[in-house]
Design a protein around this motif. Structure first.
Motif, mmCIF file in Angstrom:
data_model
loop_
_atom_site.group_PDB
_atom_site.id
_atom_site.type_symbol
_atom_site.label_atom_id
_atom_site.label_comp_id
_atom_site.label_asym_id
_atom_site.label_seq_id
_atom_site.Cartn_x
_atom_site.Cartn_y
_atom_site.Cartn_z
ATOM 1 N N MET A 156 0.759 -1.363 0.104
ATOM 2 C CA MET A 156 0.148 -0.048 0.022
ATOM 3 C C MET A 156 0.783 1.257 -0.067
ATOM 4 S SD MET A 156 -3.657 0.625 0.800
ATOM 5 C CE MET A 156 -4.334 2.257 0.906
ATOM 6 N N MET A 157 2.085 1.195 0.810
ATOM 7 C CA MET A 157 2.730 2.440 0.787
ATOM 8 C C MET A 157 3.542 2.591 -0.509
ATOM 9 S SD MET A 157 4.592 2.115 4.582
ATOM 10 C CE MET A 157 6.153 3.148 4.202
ATOM 11 N N GLY A 158 3.798 1.474 -1.259
ATOM 12 C CA GLY A 158 4.744 1.677 -2.306
ATOM 13 C C GLY A 158 3.462 2.144 -3.375
ATOM 14 N N TYR A 159 2.208 1.910 -3.315
ATOM 15 C CA TYR A 159 1.483 2.533 -4.248
ATOM 16 C C TYR A 159 1.492 3.982 -4.337
ATOM 17 C CZ TYR A 159 -0.837 -1.928 -5.499
ATOM 18 O OH TYR A 159 -1.250 -3.131 -5.911
ATOM 19 N N SER A 160 1.659 4.700 -3.050
ATOM 20 C CA SER A 160 1.704 6.167 -2.965
ATOM 21 C C SER A 160 2.530 6.782 -3.989
ATOM 22 C CB SER A 160 1.502 6.330 -1.684
ATOM 23 O OG SER A 160 3.101 6.080 -1.308
ATOM 24 N N PHE A 161 3.660 5.774 -4.124
ATOM 25 C CA PHE A 161 4.698 6.712 -5.094
ATOM 26 C C PHE A 161 4.463 6.402 -6.445
ATOM 27 C CE2 PHE A 161 6.617 5.928 -0.820
ATOM 28 C CZ PHE A 161 7.033 7.004 -0.682
ATOM 29 N N ASN A 162 3.395 5.645 -6.946
ATOM 30 C CA ASN A 162 3.090 5.356 -8.349
ATOM 31 C C ASN A 162 2.442 6.685 -8.961
ATOM 32 O OD1 ASN A 162 4.457 3.018 -8.135
ATOM 33 N ND2 ASN A 162 2.769 1.666 -8.103
ATOM 34 N N HIS A 163 2.551 6.486 -10.244
ATOM 35 C CA HIS A 163 1.819 7.478 -11.192
ATOM 36 C C HIS A 163 0.367 7.140 -11.604
ATOM 37 C CE1 HIS A 163 1.166 10.641 -14.064
ATOM 38 N NE2 HIS A 163 0.952 9.838 -14.862
ATOM 39 N N PHE A 164 -0.345 8.015 -11.440
ATOM 40 C CA PHE A 164 -1.852 7.636 -11.884
ATOM 41 C C PHE A 164 -2.136 7.941 -13.143
ATOM 42 C CE2 PHE A 164 -6.373 8.996 -12.020
ATOM 43 C CZ PHE A 164 -6.914 7.939 -12.088
ATOM 44 N N GLU B 195 3.708 2.081 -12.703
ATOM 45 C CA GLU B 195 4.714 1.814 -11.520
ATOM 46 C C GLU B 195 6.119 2.770 -11.767
ATOM 47 O OE1 GLU B 195 6.057 -1.740 -9.865
ATOM 48 O OE2 GLU B 195 3.901 -2.663 -10.071
ATOM 49 N N THR B 196 6.188 3.675 -10.875
ATOM 50 C CA THR B 196 7.418 4.562 -10.985
ATOM 51 C C THR B 196 7.750 4.933 -9.662
ATOM 52 O OG1 THR B 196 6.160 6.599 -11.199
ATOM 53 C CG2 THR B 196 6.869 5.682 -13.291
ATOM 54 N N PHE B 197 8.549 5.735 -9.414
ATOM 55 C CA PHE B 197 8.871 6.349 -8.076
ATOM 56 C C PHE B 197 8.717 7.916 -8.371
ATOM 57 C CE2 PHE B 197 10.845 8.252 -4.540
ATOM 58 C CZ PHE B 197 10.455 7.390 -3.499
ATOM 59 N N THR B 198 7.518 8.421 -7.694
ATOM 60 C CA THR B 198 7.138 9.880 -7.603
ATOM 61 C C THR B 198 6.699 10.227 -6.556
ATOM 62 O OG1 THR B 198 5.907 11.591 -8.709
ATOM 63 C CG2 THR B 198 5.280 9.208 -8.995
ATOM 64 N N LEU B 199 6.818 11.644 -6.132
ATOM 65 C CA LEU B 199 6.281 12.147 -4.990
ATOM 66 C C LEU B 199 5.048 13.080 -5.695
ATOM 67 C CD1 LEU B 199 9.396 13.324 -3.155
ATOM 68 C CD2 LEU B 199 7.762 11.640 -2.496
ATOM 69 N N GLU B 200 4.756 12.860 -6.584
ATOM 70 C CA GLU B 200 3.719 13.811 -7.248
ATOM 71 C C GLU B 200 2.441 13.625 -6.469
ATOM 72 O OE1 GLU B 200 3.235 12.714 -11.247
ATOM 73 O OE2 GLU B 200 1.859 11.285 -10.972
ATOM 74 N N ASN B 201 1.955 12.710 -5.932
ATOM 75 C CA ASN B 201 0.661 12.449 -5.073
ATOM 76 C C ASN B 201 0.875 13.232 -3.914
ATOM 77 O OD1 ASN B 201 -0.677 10.361 -6.948
ATOM 78 N ND2 ASN B 201 1.185 9.167 -6.481
ATOM 79 N N TYR B 202 1.997 13.329 -3.459
ATOM 80 C CA TYR B 202 2.059 14.056 -2.175
ATOM 81 C C TYR B 202 2.155 15.616 -2.361
ATOM 82 C CZ TYR B 202 3.121 9.563 -0.009
ATOM 83 O OH TYR B 202 3.015 8.298 0.651
ATOM 84 N N VAL B 203 2.596 15.956 -3.418
ATOM 85 C CA VAL B 203 2.637 17.154 -4.050
ATOM 86 C C VAL B 203 1.321 17.864 -4.337
ATOM 87 C CG1 VAL B 203 3.635 19.021 -5.771
ATOM 88 C CG2 VAL B 203 5.108 17.151 -4.618
ATOM 89 N N LYS B 204 0.608 16.870 -4.868
ATOM 90 C CA LYS B 204 -0.749 17.129 -5.244
ATOM 91 C C LYS B 204 -1.548 17.374 -3.912
ATOM 92 C CE LYS B 204 -4.723 15.434 -7.553
ATOM 93 N NZ LYS B 204 -5.558 14.044 -7.800
ATOM 94 N N PHE B 205 -1.385 16.537 -3.225
ATOM 95 C CA PHE B 205 -2.096 16.544 -1.978
ATOM 96 C C PHE B 205 -2.181 17.951 -1.154
ATOM 97 C CE2 PHE B 205 -2.768 15.868 2.574
ATOM 98 C CZ PHE B 205 -4.093 15.552 2.364
ATOM 99 N N PHE B 206 -1.028 18.307 -0.904
ATOM 100 C CA PHE B 206 -0.543 19.490 -0.231
ATOM 101 C C PHE B 206 -0.687 20.864 -1.054
ATOM 102 C CE2 PHE B 206 1.519 16.353 2.530
ATOM 103 C CZ PHE B 206 0.796 16.641 3.745
ATOM 104 N N SER B 207 -0.682 20.792 -2.212
ATOM 105 C CA SER B 207 -0.962 22.251 -2.914
ATOM 106 C C SER B 207 -2.328 22.052 -3.575
ATOM 107 C CB SER B 207 0.281 21.983 -4.370
ATOM 108 O OG SER B 207 -0.154 20.766 -5.091
#
Lengths: 286, 257
Positions: free
Chosen positions: B1-9, B17-29
């Protein structure tokens, strides 16, 4: 003696003080009653509403009836939900209790390396939101389905396994509390008298643990029955548990039928809880 | 589940499957998700404070009472916990709805002419959640208060301390571990609440747990939902530990001194 001395010193002020104390304690009691009302009012009113005559409820009602219980009974989604919830809760609590007793035995009796860690681990599922846990289990099942090539998500077994995870922590907690109160020398005495370790466990320890085990099963039943979040991601189409059925209905309407269904759940779990309380004082559990 | 959070939608492939922080960036911006996050924190904090302030006198009463109905009081406390959040939310809908008990009473008394909208407001969520978590708080506090020797309190009052002073300087420090434990437990429960915010908050107030479930179940945006779940868990843990540490620092230390 001291009270006499005290009353001599402050003879003039004593009655006044006492009255003030009585007033404040009365106020305190009123406040406590209000808080109890606050916590219990949703249950009271939902049960009350289930008897209303009017299909669109308003207060006060124009009359009372039992017909909504009948209509709830005939509603297949509630009926199936009730049956499914009951089955899942029964199977999950029995399985959970067997595994939980074994785990508690291991933790309390043989303090193996990391038993403390296991203990914390078992008591911490609270930290993970139920909804996240449900989704995580769903993901795990999907992977397992790929490997094992069978259906798990949406099946009865899948739901039961998830609920067992839910009930084990409670069982371990209840049974290890019960075990802490036992005298291990009794089991040792049985062993010394020639009982095999299995016989000593079955004939001596197990009967002594009976109250905790019964309480653990009933408690597990309740926890599993009322669970919503974990099941939400795991139920198959058309096969929902009672809390999910209630939830889905409530999102669109509120009427005496749903109140009747809620009242049935309140009654059922209330009975199970009262029986549990006879075995283990609930105040020591939660 | 944690791994999923770094994937790209990706709307087409759903998940790459990649490694990205974009979901976190999206969440906080994103304004909307920031609001969800903040209102979750706000509701959880308010409910915890209410549960503590309103629950403490009840726990105090239960710990002190000699009544033979004490076990009945405890059962009545555990009872609402056992029947499930959904049913309790249904109860609050009956009470707070437009034709609910409160509005019916207010109109009967002539205070308002038309129903006040309680449902689907932050108010309803706060009331409902506070009622849901209060028994936990009371039980935790009560188990600690039970161990207090109340003669200490009497001694303080005999020595001339006012009620407020006794409470602040004697009862509260002894109860501090219970307050810490209760606050932590209740805060976690509020942060993770699902059924109550969905049913009582509707679209009027969205909290983290329902919102992340929607992301996954309805929008099929697994990576973003997973990121939200992680944010929720980490924040809850951090804040719970922080509050625990603060209470311990402020009270448990004074006990030792």
């Amino acid at each position: 003696m001291s009270s006499v001395a005290a009353s001599n010193i402050s003879a003039a002020t004593a009655p006044k003080v006492r009255r003030r104390v009585r007033w404040s304690s009365l106020l305190h009691r009123v406040f406590v009653c209000m808080m109890y009302f606050f916590m219990l009012s949703p249950l009271i009113f939902v049960v009350w509403m289930s008897f209303f005559v009017d299909a669109i409820p308003h207060f006060p009602p124009s009359g009372y009836t039992l017909k909504w219980y009948e209509s709830a009974w005939q509603n297949s989604s509630f009926m199936n939900g009730l049956v499914l919830s009951f089955q899942v809760a029964a199977v999950a609590s029995i399985t959970g209790v067997i595994l939980g007793v074994a785990a508690a035995l291991g933790i309390v009796r043989n303090g193996f390396l990391g038993s403390k860690f296991v203990n914390t681990l078992l008591l911490s599922p609270l930290l993970i939101p139920g909804i996240v846990a449900g989704i995580a289990i769903y993901l795990f099942y999907m992977r397992a389905e790929n490997v094992l090539d069978t259906d798990i998500v949406g099946t009865f077994g899948g739901l039961v396994i998830a609920h067992v995870c839910l009930t084990i922590p409670w069982t371990v907690r209840l049974v290890s509390t019960g075990m802490a109160g036992l005298d291990p020398s009794i089991e040792e005495a049985a062993r010394n008298l020639g009982a095999s370790s299995w016989a000593a466990f079955r004939r001596v320890t197990l009967p002594m643990l009976r109250p905790s085990i019964v309480a653990a099963s009933l408690f597990s039943f309740i926890v599993s029955f009322e669970n919503l979040e974990l099941s939400l991601a795991l139920v198959g189409p058309g096969k929902t548990t009672l809390p999910i059925a209630i939830m889905q209905y409530l999102e669109f309407n509120l009427d005496p039928t749903i109140a009747a269904v809620s009242a049935v759940q309140i009654l059922l779990l209330g009975i199970v809880m009262l029986v549990t309380d006879r075995f283990v004082k609930l105040s020591q559990v939660v | 589940m944690m791994g999923y959070s770094f994937n790209h939608f990706d709307p087409m492939d759903l998940m790459v499957e990649t490694f990205t922080l974009e979901n976190y960036v999206k969440f906080f911006s994103d304004e909307y998700y920031r609001k969800v996050f903040i209102s979750t924190l706000g509701v959880a904090a308010l409910c915890t404070v209410f549960a503590l302030v309103l629950g403490f006198p009840v726990a105090y009463f239960l710990a002190k009472t000699q009544s033979r109905y004490k076990s009945l009081f405890i059962v009545l406390l555990v009872f609402p916990l056992m029947v499930g959040n959904v049913v309790r939310a249904a109860g609050w809908m009956v009470i707070l709805g437009n034709v609910g008990v409160v509005n019916a009473t207010l109109m009967w008394l002539g205070i308002t002419d038309e129903p006040i909208k309680f449902m689907y407001t932050p108010f309803a969520v706060i009331v409902g959640t506070t009622a849901v978590v209060m028994p936990y708080m009371i039980l935790t506090l009560q188990s600690v208060l039970e161990g207090i020797d109340f003669s200490v309190e009497e001694a303080a009052q005999n020595l001339g301390a006012t009620f407020a002073t006794t409470f602040r300087r004697v009862v509260l420090p002894i109860a501090a571990p219970g307050v810490a434990a209760g606050t932590m437990l209740v805060f976690i429960l509020c942060m993770n609440a699902y059924a109550t915010p969905v049913l009582l908050g509707g679209t009027g107030l969205t909290m983290m747990a329902p919102s992340l479930y929607d992301q996954i179940a309805k929008a099929s945006n697994w990576p973003f939902g997973a990121a939200m779940a992680l944010v929720l868990i980490v924040t809850t843990l951090l804040l719970a530990t922080l509050s625990n540490w603060l209470i311990h620092r402020n009270y448990v230390k004074t006990m030792g001194a």
